[in-house]
Design an enzyme around this catalytic site. Structure first.
Site, mmCIF file in Angstrom:
data_model
loop_
_atom_site.group_PDB
_atom_site.id
_atom_site.type_symbol
_atom_site.label_atom_id
_atom_site.label_comp_id
_atom_site.label_asym_id
_atom_site.label_seq_id
_atom_site.Cartn_x
_atom_site.Cartn_y
_atom_site.Cartn_z
ATOM 1 C CB ALA A 84 -0.898 0.016 1.231
ATOM 2 C CE LYS A 85 5.390 4.887 -0.372
ATOM 3 N NZ LYS A 85 6.523 3.958 -0.168
#
Ligand code: GLU
Length: 423
Positions: free
Chosen positions: A112-113
């Protein structure tokens, strides 16, 4: 506001790089079209626009993102960056790289980011705190210790994580340290987390140099950046006898052919706000830094800085990617043809997320390890991932990037097939 390290094509080019790299690995693995479509697409994307009251009382609306690329191997994991050029495409690319990175070092996580479009240099501490708490609240449907665990990235750090941990905990009525990693020690952070990415880069440089028969003692190292990753990489490589001939920040670089002392540079930056003009150094640009004659080049700032245009002039023998996505696919090809060994980001900078994983495990156990335990476990993870990638590259006659991606993509593909497609 415009930073020398970013060019206008940076944003789109990060996603283009990530997708091109993925397709190359998928081709080489002969991945089935359905599986390819599953692994290519981000699983969830959240866009939030939220108000923040500024110190003078006026209201500004900021835009933030959180993208979960893939959850097949475990909860989503990845940092949050604050930068004026953050965009949804950039965050998508960075989330995809987190999926592969966690798989390369065998962490039980997906990728994720997150990011907020802002210029943190223009915000006061109080404004940053309000922005962070509100952003954390806005993305709280996604984050959690079992679902998605943020961490620091560009322009965020332990204090940012402390505010997110506190905000999330306040919503629940009790402390939940495992919701973020990279926290200060006083609230469940881990020994060794601040320097973990730089330390991992150092292990990779050592492993690469050993295989090319380059002694680290006296090796010339040019480092683009002087943030968390770059500074610790500089300090640790310097401690091993390497000569740090250049470092930089958004204002430019400091070059000293006989070597800089990273501790002195850090002190100078603390006092003046920049590495430019550090004692006994000459000012150079970020572009010049990348073309210095050296044994090791460590791009440790932002994406897409080594391109088709400057790759023919890179004079390093090893490029160790401290940043995410610093080399475009065209530049990769040129460097490979010219015999420059590129240690790819998803391996080279995986030390950070590896110690994040250790922190999360310690928080969940409420039992903490010593710095020595952290370092030796990190070294074991990095050295064995490096060896896996090296072996893959020899077996298939491909560069280290493609080898790392093939390893990662095949692990995520296997997890996906083993779980099956729901329903
Ligand atoms: N932001 C770091 C990275 O790009 C660390 C992520 C984490 O620890 O979750 O790898």
């Amino acid at each position: 506001m415009a930073s020398e390290l970013v060019s206008s094509q940076v944003v789109d080019s990060a996603l283009r790089s990530a997708l091109t790299q993925f397709e190359a690995a998928a081709d080489r693995l002969g991945l089935d079209p359905g599986l390819r479509a599953v692994l290519r697409a981000p699983k969830r994307e959240l866009i939030v626009n939220f108000p923040v009251e500024m110190d003078d009382g006026h209201i500004e609306v900021f835009t933030g993102y959180r993208v979960q690329h893939n959850l097949a191997r475990g909860p989503a994991k990845g940092g949050i960056r604050y930068h004026p050029r953050v965009s949804l495409d950039e965050v998508r690319a960075l989330a995809m790289w987190m999926t592969w990175k966690c798989a390369v070092v065998r962490l039980p996580y997906g990728g994720a980011k997150g990011g907020v479009v802002c210029d943190p240099k223009r915000l006061s501490q109080r404004e940053l705190e309000r922005l962070t708490r509100r952003y954390a609240t806005e993305i709280s449907p996604l984050i959690g210790p079992d679902s998605d665990i943020p961490a620091p990235d560009v322009n965020t750090g332990p204090q940012t994580m402390a505010w997110i941990m506190d905000t999330y905990s306040m919503h629940h009525g009790y402390s939940i340290p495992a919701v973020v990693t990279g926290k200060p020690l006083s609230i469940g952070g881990s020994e060794g987390r601040p320097e973990a990415t730089g330390r991992g880069v150092t292990y990779c440089v050592r492993e690469a140099a050993r295989r090319l028969d380059i002694p680290l003692q006296g090796a010339r190292v040019a480092i683009q950046g002087f943030g968390n990753v770059a500074e610790y990489a500089a300090r640790l490589l310097h401690a091993q006898g390497a000569r740090i001939i250049a470092v930089s920040d958004s204002r430019g670089g400091a070059f000293a052919p006989n070597g800089l002392n990273p501790a002195d540079v850090a002190r100078f930056k603390q006092e003046t706000g920049s590495v430019v003009g550090a004692p006994h150094s000459r000012r150079i640009s970020n572009a010049e830094l990348l073309e210095l004659e050296c044994e090791v080049l460590v791009p440790a700032a932002l994406e897409s800085v080594i391109t088709e245009e400057n790759a023919p002039r890179v004079r390093a023998r090893i490029v160790a990617e401290g940043a995410n996505g610093p080399t475009t696919p065209e530049a990769d090809r040129i460097l490979h043809e010219r015999g420059v060994l590129v240690v790819p980001d998803i391996l080279c900078n995986a030390g950070g997320v590896t110690v994040s994983y250790f922190e999360w495990v310690q928080d969940r156990d409420a039992f903490f390890w010593t710095a020595e335990e952290i370092y030796s476990r990190l070294e074991r993870v990095m050295v064995s991932a490096f060896a896996d990638v090296w072996r893959m590259s020899e077996q298939h006659g491909v560069d280290l990037r493609l080898a790392a991606l093939m390893l990662a993509v095949s692990r995520v593909a296997e997890a996906t097939l083993t779980r099956g497609i729901y329903p």
